[in-house]
Scaffold this active site. Sequence first.
Site, mmCIF file in Angstrom:
data_model
loop_
_atom_site.group_PDB
_atom_site.id
_atom_site.type_symbol
_atom_site.label_atom_id
_atom_site.label_comp_id
_atom_site.label_asym_id
_atom_site.label_seq_id
_atom_site.Cartn_x
_atom_site.Cartn_y
_atom_site.Cartn_z
ATOM 1 N N LYS A 133 0.813 -1.239 -0.094
ATOM 2 C CA LYS A 133 -0.089 0.576 -0.018
ATOM 3 C C LYS A 133 0.619 1.685 -0.034
ATOM 4 O O LYS A 133 0.780 1.907 -0.706
ATOM 5 C CB LYS A 133 -0.897 0.077 0.988
ATOM 6 C CG LYS A 133 -1.239 1.225 1.484
ATOM 7 C CD LYS A 133 -2.292 1.364 3.096
ATOM 8 C CE LYS A 133 -2.019 2.115 3.827
ATOM 9 N NZ LYS A 133 -1.695 3.383 4.461
ATOM 10 N N ASN A 134 2.087 1.397 0.625
ATOM 11 C CA ASN A 134 2.637 2.512 0.946
ATOM 12 C C ASN A 134 3.504 2.534 0.425
ATOM 13 O O ASN A 134 4.057 3.459 -0.476
ATOM 14 C CB ASN A 134 3.303 2.937 2.460
ATOM 15 C CG ASN A 134 2.525 2.926 3.619
ATOM 16 O OD1 ASN A 134 1.603 3.369 3.226
ATOM 17 N ND2 ASN A 134 2.917 2.687 4.673
ATOM 18 N N CYS A 185 -4.014 13.884 12.827
ATOM 19 C CA CYS A 185 -4.192 12.222 12.110
ATOM 20 C C CYS A 185 -4.257 11.653 14.012
ATOM 21 O O CYS A 185 -3.403 11.814 15.321
ATOM 22 C CB CYS A 185 -3.348 11.676 11.357
ATOM 23 S SG CYS A 185 -3.332 10.617 11.038
ATOM 24 N N ARG A 217 -3.115 10.463 4.629
ATOM 25 C CA ARG A 217 -2.474 11.805 5.011
ATOM 26 C C ARG A 217 -1.506 11.648 2.911
ATOM 27 O O ARG A 217 -0.979 12.323 2.911
ATOM 28 C CB ARG A 217 -1.265 11.195 5.418
ATOM 29 C CG ARG A 217 -0.765 11.781 6.609
ATOM 30 C CD ARG A 217 0.323 11.710 6.939
ATOM 31 N NE ARG A 217 2.280 12.448 6.839
ATOM 32 C CZ ARG A 217 1.998 13.428 7.500
ATOM 33 N NH1 ARG A 217 1.442 14.349 8.046
ATOM 34 N NH2 ARG A 217 3.192 13.682 7.869
ATOM 35 N N ILE A 262 9.597 6.602 16.761
ATOM 36 C CA ILE A 262 9.033 7.621 14.883
ATOM 37 C C ILE A 262 7.681 8.687 15.886
ATOM 38 O O ILE A 262 7.679 9.818 15.298
ATOM 39 C CB ILE A 262 8.537 6.598 14.283
ATOM 40 C CG1 ILE A 262 9.837 5.530 14.370
ATOM 41 C CG2 ILE A 262 8.074 7.626 12.918
ATOM 42 C CD1 ILE A 262 10.436 6.074 13.808
ATOM 43 N N ARG A 315 2.206 14.145 13.267
ATOM 44 C CA ARG A 315 2.402 14.617 11.989
ATOM 45 C C ARG A 315 2.160 15.582 11.412
ATOM 46 O O ARG A 315 1.422 15.851 9.650
ATOM 47 C CB ARG A 315 1.681 13.579 11.252
ATOM 48 C CG ARG A 315 1.434 12.397 11.640
ATOM 49 C CD ARG A 315 0.699 11.184 11.508
ATOM 50 N NE ARG A 315 1.572 10.493 10.338
ATOM 51 C CZ ARG A 315 0.775 9.083 9.720
ATOM 52 N NH1 ARG A 315 -0.113 9.431 10.022
ATOM 53 N NH2 ARG A 315 1.562 8.644 8.622
ATOM 54 N N PRO A 316 3.400 16.628 11.192
ATOM 55 C CA PRO A 316 2.937 18.002 10.627
ATOM 56 C C PRO A 316 3.800 17.705 9.463
ATOM 57 O O PRO A 316 4.334 16.643 8.753
ATOM 58 C CB PRO A 316 4.068 19.283 10.870
ATOM 59 C CG PRO A 316 5.067 17.688 12.243
ATOM 60 C CD PRO A 316 3.947 16.627 12.245
ATOM 61 N N VAL A 317 3.806 18.533 7.793
ATOM 62 C CA VAL A 317 4.244 18.419 6.666
ATOM 63 C C VAL A 317 5.826 20.056 6.263
ATOM 64 O O VAL A 317 6.139 20.013 5.323
ATOM 65 C CB VAL A 317 3.459 18.399 5.401
ATOM 66 C CG1 VAL A 317 2.859 17.305 5.334
ATOM 67 C CG2 VAL A 317 2.407 19.625 6.073
ATOM 68 N N ASP A 318 5.669 20.478 7.851
ATOM 69 C CA ASP A 318 6.628 20.948 7.872
ATOM 70 C C ASP A 318 7.940 20.962 7.091
ATOM 71 O O ASP A 318 8.604 21.983 5.915
ATOM 72 C CB ASP A 318 7.302 21.399 9.028
ATOM 73 C CG ASP A 318 7.405 20.161 9.680
ATOM 74 O OD1 ASP A 318 7.426 19.095 10.013
ATOM 75 O OD2 ASP A 318 9.115 21.067 10.940
ATOM 76 N N ASP A 335 5.073 0.260 12.074
ATOM 77 C CA ASP A 335 3.742 -0.135 11.973
ATOM 78 C C ASP A 335 3.835 -1.269 11.823
ATOM 79 O O ASP A 335 2.633 -2.524 11.656
ATOM 80 C CB ASP A 335 3.120 -0.062 10.082
ATOM 81 C CG ASP A 335 3.032 0.713 9.372
ATOM 82 O OD1 ASP A 335 3.282 2.320 10.038
ATOM 83 O OD2 ASP A 335 3.469 1.732 8.388
ATOM 84 N N ARG A 343 -8.299 0.088 4.677
ATOM 85 C CA ARG A 343 -7.809 1.349 4.419
ATOM 86 C C ARG A 343 -6.690 0.280 3.903
ATOM 87 O O ARG A 343 -5.132 0.350 2.630
ATOM 88 C CB ARG A 343 -7.283 2.491 5.698
ATOM 89 C CG ARG A 343 -8.597 2.808 5.711
ATOM 90 C CD ARG A 343 -8.490 4.024 6.695
ATOM 91 N NE ARG A 343 -6.319 4.718 6.160
ATOM 92 C CZ ARG A 343 -5.573 4.887 7.099
ATOM 93 N NH1 ARG A 343 -5.931 4.832 8.223
ATOM 94 N NH2 ARG A 343 -5.046 5.361 6.623
#
Length: 447
Positions: free
Chosen positions: A49-50, A144, A120, A358, A149-152, A336, A428
């Site tokens: 999936k990832n 989330c 995400r 993490i 879980r930032p996207v900086d 995971d 999912r």
Amino acid sequence: MNKPSKIIDLSHSAALDVQGVAPSASALDKIKVIGGQQLNGIIPISGAKNCALKLMCASILTEETLRLENMPNSLRDIASQVELLDYLGCTVEGEGDIMAINAGTITTQTAPYDIVRKMRGSILVLGPLLARFGHAKVSLPGGCAIGTRPVDMHIKALEEMGAQITLEEGYINAKAPKGGLQGAKILFPKVSVGATENLMMAATLAKGATVLANAAREPEINDLGECLIAMGAKIEGLGTDTIRIEGVPSLGGAHHRVIADRIETGTYMIATGMTGGQVRLENTSIDHINSAVALMCQAGMSVEQDGLDVIVARDINTPLKGIDIMTEPHPGFPTDLQAQFMAMLTIADGAGMVTETIFENRFMHVPELSRMGADISVQGNSAIIRGVKKLTGAEVMATDLRASVALVLAGLVAEGETTVNRIYHLERGYENIVGKLGGVGARIQKA
Ligand code: UD1
């Protein structure tokens, strides 16, 4: 070859609840598991999936068709990504495990909140849209269930490539400089799978060379890199923490086979370790989860590669041992698989410690496992798990994908019936989990 028909069911994605949005009634389905059966037989492993989600984003980089094979097409997250590509104007066709995407027909560079909030992984359209069209507007994915879980780092690195980025009304508004993104030397302050992938894609079409230092080394990144290379990208250093990308003027179509899902593989390995028995996991490899396999063996399981398959076993007379694990970026133990491993430790002999490095909020499975009789105490980012003689079936619910599957695994060994609510999280990321576990002897059904 016949043109494949469009089989991807977009209606799936309407039920997603990654950020606490109320799911539809159909999404409230449950899974019931009656514990006590050993697992024996064969489980086919799906494509990762990832990887699949990022490869779909890579299709945006070219006007030509990207044909992907071994896709986990029935997953909700894939349906959600299809919905986004469809919205952007791409043509997406699929049949079985094949997906063909043509982004020559893109009509908008805006990824709206209503779609991005569901998953995400959709933030990964930012780099490709910006690189090919010079501008993009992508909704911030928002908070989330497993942490902020930032996207900086995605944003800052794109700025280093010359992009002008503003945040307005929940959207990332990005504009490339005249002439396109510029190659740059980027040092990520922290290892990030998503930021490495977004920047690697953006850099394929930039002017000059980009170096990504402190890059993530996950197998999913190699797979994306291999696909980009097949599309004409110039990339070196895959699998190391320094990736060098020489920009090219354009990319073309390609055919790429997605690697096996290492997290699905690890999940079914742990399931077999918990119940005892022997299962052949088809079309997968232990190479991508070596660190986890070493710990499974320490805990009392046997795992071996047999050609294209993996055979996992535990003799029911060999007790599981409590051991310590700590999540780390690849090649360390994957976050995971943390929840699943913790489920296993609940029934081991002695105590084990799980340290999550993490994500800051990835112990949501703990209270639910405790409701099933597990003995777990959490201190900061570590949990001590003292093995108990038996778990007891209960009604449980989890708020993220891997936590949900951990509860299914606990149900496989619990006395009596476990009902796992909100299984849309499972859908999912796990193709046909009921069929796959049922096929090796588990008493499991959708309710
Ligand atoms: C991906 C995987 C997810 C896995 C995770 C770590 C997908 C779709 N998801 O998520 O299943 O658990 O890798 O292996 O592939 N961070 C920042 N700023 C950023 C980006 C990340 O602070 O801009 C932080 C995150 O909050 C987290 C850490 O970096 O603490 C690692 O996150 P990252 O590797 O980016 O995870 P994802 O790519 O989101």
